[in-house]
Design a protein around this motif. Structure first.
Motif, PDB file in Angstrom:
ATOM      1  N   PHE A 128       0.616  -0.928   0.075  1.00 42.49           N
ATOM      2  CA  PHE A 128       0.567   0.455  -0.132  1.00 42.49           C
ATOM      3  C   PHE A 128       1.165   1.148   0.265  1.00 42.49           C
ATOM      4  O   PHE A 128       1.008   2.438  -0.838  1.00 42.49           O
ATOM      5  CB  PHE A 128      -1.099  -0.216   1.011  1.00 42.49           C
ATOM      6  CG  PHE A 128      -1.617  -1.019   0.809  1.00 42.49           C
ATOM      7  CD1 PHE A 128      -2.879  -1.937  -0.021  1.00 42.49           C
ATOM      8  CD2 PHE A 128      -1.881  -1.962   2.247  1.00 42.49           C
ATOM      9  CE1 PHE A 128      -4.197  -2.346   0.236  1.00 42.49           C
ATOM     10  CE2 PHE A 128      -2.430  -2.976   2.073  1.00 42.49           C
ATOM     11  CZ  PHE A 128      -4.087  -3.467   0.807  1.00 42.49           C
ATOM     12  N   ASN A 129       2.153   1.533   0.618  1.00 40.78           N
ATOM     13  CA  ASN A 129       2.846   2.588   0.385  1.00 40.78           C
ATOM     14  C   ASN A 129       3.382   2.188  -0.926  1.00 40.78           C
ATOM     15  O   ASN A 129       3.631   3.487  -0.944  1.00 40.78           O
ATOM     16  CB  ASN A 129       4.032   1.737   1.818  1.00 40.78           C
ATOM     17  CG  ASN A 129       3.772   2.812   3.298  1.00 40.78           C
ATOM     18  OD1 ASN A 129       2.862   3.125   4.025  1.00 40.78           O
ATOM     19  ND2 ASN A 129       4.124   1.291   4.319  1.00 40.78           N
ATOM     20  N   MET A 130       3.868   1.489  -1.209  1.00 41.07           N
ATOM     21  CA  MET A 130       4.350   1.404  -2.490  1.00 41.07           C
ATOM     22  C   MET A 130       3.377   1.679  -3.696  1.00 41.07           C
ATOM     23  O   MET A 130       3.749   2.779  -5.173  1.00 41.07           O
ATOM     24  CB  MET A 130       4.929  -0.086  -3.422  1.00 41.07           C
ATOM     25  CG  MET A 130       5.838  -0.302  -2.460  1.00 41.07           C
ATOM     26  SD  MET A 130       5.989  -2.067  -1.998  1.00 41.07           S
ATOM     27  CE  MET A 130       7.103  -1.887  -3.834  1.00 41.07           C
ATOM     28  N   LEU A 131       1.725   2.080  -3.213  1.00 42.21           N
ATOM     29  CA  LEU A 131       1.354   2.275  -4.559  1.00 42.21           C
ATOM     30  C   LEU A 131       1.031   3.572  -4.574  1.00 42.21           C
ATOM     31  O   LEU A 131       0.825   4.789  -5.683  1.00 42.21           O
ATOM     32  CB  LEU A 131      -0.332   0.973  -4.327  1.00 42.21           C
ATOM     33  CG  LEU A 131      -0.528  -0.162  -4.901  1.00 42.21           C
ATOM     34  CD1 LEU A 131      -1.779  -0.062  -4.352  1.00 42.21           C
ATOM     35  CD2 LEU A 131      -0.070   0.024  -6.028  1.00 42.21           C
ATOM     36  N   ALA A 132       1.126   3.910  -3.179  1.00 41.30           N
ATOM     37  CA  ALA A 132       0.740   5.460  -2.585  1.00 41.30           C
ATOM     38  C   ALA A 132       1.695   6.591  -3.932  1.00 41.30           C
ATOM     39  O   ALA A 132       1.770   7.518  -4.018  1.00 41.30           O
ATOM     40  CB  ALA A 132       0.648   5.877  -1.304  1.00 41.30           C
ATOM     41  N   LYS A 133       3.277   5.447  -4.123  1.00 41.12           N
ATOM     42  CA  LYS A 133       4.012   6.627  -4.862  1.00 41.12           C
ATOM     43  C   LYS A 133       4.351   6.387  -6.409  1.00 41.12           C
ATOM     44  O   LYS A 133       5.635   6.459  -6.999  1.00 41.12           O
ATOM     45  CB  LYS A 133       5.488   6.233  -4.059  1.00 41.12           C
ATOM     46  CG  LYS A 133       5.375   6.154  -2.491  1.00 41.12           C
ATOM     47  CD  LYS A 133       6.646   5.869  -2.283  1.00 41.12           C
ATOM     48  CE  LYS A 133       6.213   5.975  -0.390  1.00 41.12           C
ATOM     49  NZ  LYS A 133       7.940   6.039   0.249  1.00 41.12           N
ATOM     50  N   THR A 134       3.162   4.851  -6.914  1.00 42.29           N
ATOM     51  CA  THR A 134       3.417   4.995  -7.685  1.00 42.29           C
ATOM     52  C   THR A 134       3.498   6.305  -9.131  1.00 42.29           C
ATOM     53  O   THR A 134       4.310   6.741  -9.663  1.00 42.29           O
ATOM     54  CB  THR A 134       1.790   4.141  -8.606  1.00 42.29           C
ATOM     55  OG1 THR A 134       1.695   3.339  -7.870  1.00 42.29           O
ATOM     56  CG2 THR A 134       2.015   3.823 -10.308  1.00 42.29           C
ATOM     57  N   ARG A 135       2.886   7.255  -9.256  1.00 41.66           N
ATOM     58  CA  ARG A 135       2.767   8.629  -9.418  1.00 41.66           C
ATOM     59  C   ARG A 135       4.573   8.836  -9.746  1.00 41.66           C
ATOM     60  O   ARG A 135       4.578   9.753 -10.654  1.00 41.66           O
ATOM     61  CB  ARG A 135       1.982   9.622  -8.824  1.00 41.66           C
ATOM     62  CG  ARG A 135       1.871  10.845  -9.695  1.00 41.66           C
ATOM     63  CD  ARG A 135       0.492  11.991  -9.459  1.00 41.66           C
ATOM     64  NE  ARG A 135      -1.038  11.173  -9.240  1.00 41.66           N
ATOM     65  CZ  ARG A 135      -1.523  11.287 -10.385  1.00 41.66           C
ATOM     66  NH1 ARG A 135      -0.648  12.153 -12.038  1.00 41.66           N
ATOM     67  NH2 ARG A 135      -2.624  10.594 -10.166  1.00 41.66           N
ATOM     68  N   GLN A 136       4.840   9.135  -8.392  1.00 38.35           N
ATOM     69  CA  GLN A 136       6.381   9.449  -8.259  1.00 38.35           C
ATOM     70  C   GLN A 136       7.729   8.610  -9.156  1.00 38.35           C
ATOM     71  O   GLN A 136       8.834   8.744  -9.890  1.00 38.35           O
ATOM     72  CB  GLN A 136       6.872  10.232  -7.161  1.00 38.35           C
ATOM     73  CG  GLN A 136       6.453  10.874  -6.469  1.00 38.35           C
ATOM     74  CD  GLN A 136       4.712  10.920  -6.321  1.00 38.35           C
ATOM     75  OE1 GLN A 136       4.707   9.402  -5.701  1.00 38.35           O
ATOM     76  NE2 GLN A 136       3.488  11.778  -6.289  1.00 38.35           N
ATOM     77  N   THR A 137       7.177   7.284  -9.115  1.00 40.53           N
ATOM     78  CA  THR A 137       7.920   5.817  -9.364  1.00 40.53           C
ATOM     79  C   THR A 137       8.342   5.350 -10.955  1.00 40.53           C
ATOM     80  O   THR A 137       8.882   4.413 -11.581  1.00 40.53           O
ATOM     81  CB  THR A 137       8.212   4.966  -8.036  1.00 40.53           C
ATOM     82  OG1 THR A 137       6.871   4.570  -8.156  1.00 40.53           O
ATOM     83  CG2 THR A 137       8.738   5.716  -6.401  1.00 40.53           C
ATOM     84  N   TRP A 138       7.047   5.766 -11.401  1.00 36.74           N
ATOM     85  CA  TRP A 138       6.578   4.448 -12.932  1.00 36.74           C
ATOM     86  C   TRP A 138       7.355   5.153 -13.773  1.00 36.74           C
ATOM     87  O   TRP A 138       8.071   3.992 -14.420  1.00 36.74           O
ATOM     88  CB  TRP A 138       5.147   5.138 -13.456  1.00 36.74           C
ATOM     89  CG  TRP A 138       4.656   6.117 -13.762  1.00 36.74           C
ATOM     90  CD1 TRP A 138       4.836   7.911 -13.141  1.00 36.74           C
ATOM     91  CD2 TRP A 138       4.965   6.613 -15.349  1.00 36.74           C
ATOM     92  NE1 TRP A 138       4.796   8.224 -13.586  1.00 36.74           N
ATOM     93  CE2 TRP A 138       4.258   7.498 -15.278  1.00 36.74           C
ATOM     94  CE3 TRP A 138       4.408   5.284 -16.202  1.00 36.74           C
ATOM     95  CZ2 TRP A 138       4.299   8.382 -16.990  1.00 36.74           C
ATOM     96  CZ3 TRP A 138       4.557   5.885 -17.333  1.00 36.74           C
ATOM     97  CH2 TRP A 138       3.687   7.725 -17.400  1.00 36.74           C
TER      98      TRP A 138
END
Length: 379
Positions: free
Chosen positions: A309-319
């Motif tokens: 869930f923490n990783m999903l919250a950062k998808t916009r920055q990491t994709w």
């Protein structure tokens, strides 16, 4: 002594208590009768669907191998006409069961036109579409037999030029499904300029051959109605199980994430990437996009990812920083089996790639030379 009025009062109370007890005792029987009525009603509805033809709501299905024995190899080398846009071999609902004792040798005998590496092309017409099936895999040989048993005739019914790639994660490290699919994309495209790539869980069997394994103008989520979810889409952005993308769509979203180790999260990350890449998800209807799951327990080494869930919250920055442009791996072996191409690969762990001493398998002598391949092989 009790007065007459008191006796009547007690009698009324006694009768009231009895009525309450009788109501409670009859409640269960009432529900059973109502349930029985609705079951009869559903059976009547199903029977009406069967009378309406194979393309109705009936999903009892036919044998997936029915009529395929009529296919024979073309005589001579004359130019073949293109296959029809809609295959005349599709029938709709397919009967799916899991008989014990199935072997790969039996599957091979039932698919005589499939050649080494799990490749097939229609014998009597030129296929309009070229589709690669990418199956992330580890310790699921039992499931793989059933998938191959159903998937080969399913795809032949659709008159596709196809190949099946099983991407096997080496070692006993934590499973990483999305990274294996990145590997499968790159290695499949090195062998052939595929029009479409289907990313396919090994435990999902399609139940309707009108669910065509070809790509759409936008990324397609094919497994919209699994039996484990009551044949309904669990939530709007779900993109799990079976999905399809063209090479251009895949690169537009930078492929799949490489950093989801263990179970959960990567499907939702991929769904977000579709949106961030300026695309939308397309789906077949619930009546067509049906899949049956082979029941199993959660694998050892595929425990729930507590960070998902923490990783999903950062998808916009990491994709754009994690995906097809950063995937690292080492090919341990490439085996062209009768029913599939098996690529065993070391993808490392969360700590990074740990090279092995095993020899790296050679790529084909003449891989397709195109701009897409140049993009894929950049390091």
């Amino acid at each position: 002594m009790l007065s007459l009025q008191s006796k009547w009062r007690y009698l009324v109370m006694f009768l009231g208590v009895q009525l309450v007890v009788m109501a409670l005792l009859s409640r269960e029987g009432y529900h059973k009768r109502v349930t029985y009525f609705f079951r009869i009603f559903r059976k009547m509805e199903t029977g009406a669907g069967q009378a309406g033809g194979s393309h109705g709501r009936n999903h009892t299905g036919v044998d997936v191998y029915a009529n395929l024995s009529l296919l024979t190899k073309a005589q001579g080398k004359e130019d073949l006409a293109y296959c029809p846009k809609t295959s005349p071999l599709t029938v709709g609902p397919i009967h799916v069961s899991f008989p014990s004792g199935l072997t790969l040798e039996q599957v091979e005998r039932k698919n005589p036109l499939v050649i080494r590496g799990g490749r097939y092309r229609p014998p009597n017409c030129e296929a309009r579409y070229k589709t690669a099936i990418i199956v992330p895999h580890r310790n699921r040989e039992h499931h793989l037999k059933y998938l191959l048993y159903y998937l080969h005739p399913f795809l032949q019914r659709q008159q596709l030029n196809y190949g099946i790639y099983v991407i096997h994660q080496a070692g006993n490290y934590t499973f990483n499904r999305a990274k294996l699919m990145n590997v499968g994309f790159r290695e499949a495209m090195r062998e052939e300029s595929w029009d479409c790539l289907f990313f396919h869980d090994v435990d999902l069997i399609p139940e309707d051959d009108r669910n065509t394994y070809t790509c759409d103008p936008n990324p397609k989520h094919a497994a919209v109605a699994m039996d484990k979810f009551g044949y309904k889409l669990p939530y709007k952005m779900y993109f799990g199980g079976v999905s399809a993308l063209t090479p251009d769509q895949y690169l537009k979203m930078n492929g799949f994430p490489n950093n989801y180790w263990g179970w959960g999260g990567e499907d939702d990350d991929i769904g977000v990437r579709v949106s961030l890449g300026g695309m939308v998800i397309t789906r077949p209807s619930l009546a067509v996009g049906r899949y049956k799951m082979i029941k199993h327990k959660l694998d050892e080494g595929n425990e729930i990812n507590p960070r998902r869930f923490n990783m999903l919250a950062k998808t916009r920055q990491t994709w754009k920083l994690d995906g097809m442009n950063t995937v690292d791996y080492e090919i341990i072996s490439r085996q062209y089996q009768p029913l599939f191409t098996n690529i065993t690969v070391n993808i490392g762990t969360e700590a990074g790639l740990h090279p092995t001493k095993a020899p790296v398998a050679k790529l084909p002598d003449n891989p397709p030379q195109n701009q897409l391949l140049k993009e894929l092989t950049k390091s």
